[in-house]
Write a protein that holds these residues in place. Structure first.
Motif, PDB file in Angstrom:
ATOM      1  N   CYS A 166       0.833  -1.203   0.000  1.00  0.00           N
ATOM      2  CA  CYS A 166       0.000   0.000   0.000  1.00  0.00           C
ATOM      3  C   CYS A 166       0.868   1.253   0.000  1.00  0.00           C
ATOM      4  O   CYS A 166       1.991   1.248   0.506  1.00  0.00           O
ATOM      5  CB  CYS A 166      -0.924   0.016   1.218  1.00  0.00           C
ATOM      6  SG  CYS A 166      -2.124  -1.323   1.238  1.00  0.00           S
ATOM      7  N   LEU A 167       0.323   2.318  -0.528  1.00  0.00           N
ATOM      8  CA  LEU A 167       1.069   3.566  -0.631  1.00  0.00           C
ATOM      9  C   LEU A 167       1.505   4.093   0.732  1.00  0.00           C
ATOM     10  O   LEU A 167       2.522   4.792   0.839  1.00  0.00           O
ATOM     11  CB  LEU A 167       0.207   4.608  -1.357  1.00  0.00           C
ATOM     12  CG  LEU A 167       0.884   5.906  -1.778  1.00  0.00           C
ATOM     13  CD1 LEU A 167       2.084   5.645  -2.679  1.00  0.00           C
ATOM     14  CD2 LEU A 167      -0.121   6.816  -2.478  1.00  0.00           C
ATOM     15  N   THR A 168       0.765   3.753   1.779  1.00  0.00           N
ATOM     16  CA  THR A 168       1.134   4.195   3.131  1.00  0.00           C
ATOM     17  C   THR A 168       2.495   3.650   3.558  1.00  0.00           C
ATOM     18  O   THR A 168       3.125   4.185   4.466  1.00  0.00           O
ATOM     19  CB  THR A 168       0.081   3.739   4.150  1.00  0.00           C
ATOM     20  OG1 THR A 168      -0.203   2.345   3.946  1.00  0.00           O
ATOM     21  CG2 THR A 168      -1.191   4.537   4.010  1.00  0.00           C
ATOM     22  N   ASN A 169       2.958   2.565   2.919  1.00  0.00           N
ATOM     23  CA  ASN A 169       4.246   1.980   3.270  1.00  0.00           C
ATOM     24  C   ASN A 169       5.352   2.349   2.295  1.00  0.00           C
ATOM     25  O   ASN A 169       6.470   1.843   2.403  1.00  0.00           O
ATOM     26  CB  ASN A 169       4.136   0.449   3.337  1.00  0.00           C
ATOM     27  CG  ASN A 169       3.455  -0.016   4.607  1.00  0.00           C
ATOM     28  OD1 ASN A 169       3.268   0.765   5.531  1.00  0.00           O
ATOM     29  ND2 ASN A 169       3.062  -1.266   4.661  1.00  0.00           N
ATOM     30  N   ALA A 170       5.059   3.212   1.340  1.00  0.00           N
ATOM     31  CA  ALA A 170       6.082   3.612   0.367  1.00  0.00           C
ATOM     32  C   ALA A 170       7.137   4.501   1.036  1.00  0.00           C
ATOM     33  O   ALA A 170       6.843   5.240   1.976  1.00  0.00           O
ATOM     34  CB  ALA A 170       5.447   4.345  -0.798  1.00  0.00           C
ATOM     35  N   GLU A 171       8.351   4.408   0.523  1.00  0.00           N
ATOM     36  CA  GLU A 171       9.447   5.265   1.001  1.00  0.00           C
ATOM     37  C   GLU A 171       9.776   6.276  -0.097  1.00  0.00           C
ATOM     38  O   GLU A 171      10.041   5.905  -1.237  1.00  0.00           O
ATOM     39  CB  GLU A 171      10.680   4.427   1.318  1.00  0.00           C
ATOM     40  CG  GLU A 171      11.880   5.268   1.768  1.00  0.00           C
ATOM     41  CD  GLU A 171      13.146   4.451   1.945  1.00  0.00           C
ATOM     42  OE1 GLU A 171      14.197   5.044   2.244  1.00  0.00           O
ATOM     43  OE2 GLU A 171      13.083   3.214   1.757  1.00  0.00           O
ATOM     44  N   GLN A 172       9.730   7.540   0.272  1.00  0.00           N
ATOM     45  CA  GLN A 172      10.032   8.574  -0.722  1.00  0.00           C
ATOM     46  C   GLN A 172      11.529   8.829  -0.761  1.00  0.00           C
ATOM     47  O   GLN A 172      12.160   9.123   0.256  1.00  0.00           O
ATOM     48  CB  GLN A 172       9.271   9.864  -0.410  1.00  0.00           C
ATOM     49  CG  GLN A 172       9.394  10.908  -1.509  1.00  0.00           C
ATOM     50  CD  GLN A 172       8.342  11.980  -1.422  1.00  0.00           C
ATOM     51  OE1 GLN A 172       7.349  11.851  -0.701  1.00  0.00           O
ATOM     52  NE2 GLN A 172       8.520  13.068  -2.162  1.00  0.00           N
ATOM     53  N   LEU A 173      12.102   8.716  -1.954  1.00  0.00           N
ATOM     54  CA  LEU A 173      13.552   8.845  -2.137  1.00  0.00           C
ATOM     55  C   LEU A 173      13.953  10.220  -2.639  1.00  0.00           C
ATOM     56  O   LEU A 173      15.127  10.596  -2.548  1.00  0.00           O
ATOM     57  CB  LEU A 173      14.049   7.780  -3.123  1.00  0.00           C
ATOM     58  CG  LEU A 173      13.708   6.330  -2.792  1.00  0.00           C
ATOM     59  CD1 LEU A 173      14.203   5.402  -3.898  1.00  0.00           C
ATOM     60  CD2 LEU A 173      14.305   5.924  -1.451  1.00  0.00           C
ATOM     61  N   HIS A 174      12.992  10.957  -3.198  1.00  0.00           N
ATOM     62  CA  HIS A 174      13.342  12.247  -3.805  1.00  0.00           C
ATOM     63  C   HIS A 174      12.078  13.059  -4.006  1.00  0.00           C
ATOM     64  O   HIS A 174      11.002  12.516  -4.262  1.00  0.00           O
ATOM     65  CB  HIS A 174      14.032  12.027  -5.154  1.00  0.00           C
ATOM     66  CG  HIS A 174      14.371  13.293  -5.891  1.00  0.00           C
ATOM     67  ND1 HIS A 174      15.360  14.159  -5.467  1.00  0.00           N
ATOM     68  CD2 HIS A 174      13.844  13.840  -7.022  1.00  0.00           C
ATOM     69  CE1 HIS A 174      15.442  15.173  -6.314  1.00  0.00           C
ATOM     70  NE2 HIS A 174      14.531  15.004  -7.265  1.00  0.00           N
ATOM     71  N   GLY A 175      12.209  14.382  -3.888  1.00  0.00           N
ATOM     72  CA  GLY A 175      11.126  15.293  -4.209  1.00  0.00           C
ATOM     73  C   GLY A 175      10.349  15.768  -2.999  1.00  0.00           C
ATOM     74  O   GLY A 175      10.511  15.265  -1.888  1.00  0.00           O
TER      75      GLY A 175
END
Length: 518
Positions: free
Chosen positions: A235-244
């Motif tokens: 799920c998107l709630t567990n995504a890790e943002q790497l940039h931006g």
């Protein structure tokens, strides 16, 4: 004036320093179990809970604070002379401050290998009871459930020898939010344990804030992003943002829709999405070729859109993505070179999501808020029934059947009324969210012709999320050169649509299953 505090915490963050400062302010401390041990070892004078109750802790600590000497001290109203007289007669000392946080039930159930017995043992009984007693009597008792509030309490006690009425009411409301959340987690866990897929008579749900957002769908609306408390892999709630920069409200909503469509595909696939509708979908032997197909499907709409992929993004694919502006890229992983390439663009958001293909469990719900209520349904995991029916004289070839299934996956995730056209594992045209089906059909066809050429749809497959009420969509498909159609069937005019397909040599498949998406 604050004289006595009861401290019993599972989360011991900052508790020693907090207790020491209370003692320095003249407050005596009652404590239990592990908290009492930690405070004593740190040199804090502590009154043991058994010294207050006159009864030993028992049943492996299951019973410690469930005693009249504790709860009378919490619930007695200081302004009620009868209450205070009874306390004096019973030799019970009032408790002015309760500092409690609960057994780590959430952390326990999130462990991969947790047993039911372990989970149940981490259901707190005495803690919520003390919190509720203290919060009910908030006029006289300050109650702290969050270490973030320690500083405020200490500051007010130091200045005024008590906590202000305003702060006590704030702390009280925070307690009831906390205990409601705690009980909801337990109820949800129990439903999962019995694998309940029914819709309950009373629905309680609980979410934890991930982040505040700059605004909602529009700048004048407040918004925040919350997550379910469960093992929400994929799920998107567990995504890790790497940039931006941080994702916006619309970013999250649109990306979620793209991910749900991506999960329909096993082979390397890229989904491009704009305003919660797919604008380009491509499947191929490599993620590079899949991206090229998704881009070619609609090179206009993908600009400023969202790209999600179910395979690692490599350098050649990243180079292609960077030729235009996209808001967001989500993939299970990136090569180092690919990540370096994507990061060259300041405004792109790059996210990685493990288990990107994992779907929600069957016990999950799909929710739609309406004014004054909530619409709840089970998640739409179905794609096709076990048996589908070719209803025309012309039979689809094996390749055409693959294209039909591809287009069917796409249209399942298009806003209704929806039409999707596919060929060679590439979306050719999408007609989303129209108020009638013929408009959706014409839009999909016109879109494909505009971007791919007059002859692009010859031999293509068309999918409709619901049945054809008239023959007009068949006639439009025939003019465009479309060779086969997949739709649910079930209209009183099905026979007319079948006859129109036979007239034009179009193969048509009935699924018996529709996929409305509103």
């Amino acid at each position: 004036m604050m004289k006595r505090a009861l401290i019993s915490v599972s989360d011991k963050t900052g508790i020693v320093e907090f207790a020491k400062q209370l003692v320095d302010l003249g407050v005596e401390i009652i404590s239990t179990g592990g908290t009492a041990k930690k405070l004593t070892e740190a040199g804090v004078d502590v009154i043991g809970i058994s010294d207050v109750t006159g009864f030993p802790e028992c049943l492996d600590g299951r019973v410690k604070t469930l005693h009249p000497n504790i709860h009378a001290g919490l619930l007695a109203m200081r302004s009620n002379d009868k209450h205070m007289q009874q306390l004096e007669e019973l030799q019970i000392t009032p408790i002015d401050l309760v500092v409690v946080n609960l057994y780590p039930f959430k952390q326990t159930i999130l462990k991969e290998d947790v047993t039911r017995e372990e989970a149940i043992e981490n259901i707190d009984i005495g803690g919520p009871t003390m919190l509720r007693s203290a919060a009910k009597n908030f006029q006289d008792v300050a109650v702290v459930v969050d270490p973030e509030d320690y500083h405020t309490v200490l500051e007010e006690v130091a200045a005024h020898q008590q906590v202000s009425d305003e702060t006590k009411f704030y702390l009280c409301s925070k307690v009831f939010e906390h205990t409601a959340h705690y009980d909801t987690l337990i109820a949800h866990y129990m439903r999962e344990q019995r694998q309940a897929t029914d819709l309950p008579e009373v629905m309680s749900m609980s979410f934890e804030k991930v982040q505040d957002m700059r605004y909602g769908e529009n700048p004048h609306q407040k918004a925040a992003f919350y997550k379910e408390v469960s093992n929400t892999k994929g799920c998107l709630t567990n995504a890790e943002q790497l940039h931006g920069k941080a994702l916006s409200f619309n970013n999250i909503n649109d990306t979620n829709g793209a991910l749900e469509l991506l999960k329909e595909f096993d082979e390397p696939t890229v989904v491009a999405c704009k305003h919660a509708n797919p604008c380009g979908v491509g499947s191929a032997d490599s993620i590079y070729d899949a991206y090229v197909k998704a881009y070619k499907a609609d090179p206009v709409s993908i600009y400023g859109g969202i790209v999600v992929a179910n395979r690692e993004i490599d350098a050649p694919t990243a180079e292609e993505i960077n030729k235009i502006f996209v808001e967001i890229v989500v993939a299970p992983s990136y090569t180092q070179d690919a990540l370096a390439i994507l990061k060259k663009k300041k405004n792109i958001r790059v996210l990685t999501l493990d288990n990107i293909m994992q779907k929600q469990p069957d016990t999950a719900y799909d929710l739609k808020k309406v004014s004054g209520g909530l619409l709840v349904q089970t998640v739409n995991h179905a794609l096709l029934p076990e048996h589908i029916e070719v209803v025309t004289k012309t039979q689809p070839t094996k390749e055409q059947m693959e294209d039909l299934k591809f287009a069917w996956k796409v249209v399942k995730h298009v806003k209704s009324n929806g039409i999707a056209i596919g060929k060679d594992k590439m979306s050719m045209g999408v007609g989303p969210g129209q108020v009638n089906r013929i408009w959706a059909c014409k839009q999909a066809i016109d879109h494909a012709v505009e971007h791919l050429g007059e002859d692009a749809l010859k031999g293509a497959s068309l999918a409709s999320d619901a049945f054809f009420p008239f023959t007009d969509c068949v006639e439009e498909a025939a003019k465009a050169g479309i060779s086969c159609i997949i739709q649910p069937g079930g209209s009183i005019r099905d026979k007319a649509s079948i006859e129109a397909c036979d007239k034009h040599g179009i193969a048509m498949v009935f699924t018996g299953m529709r996929h409305f998406k509103h």
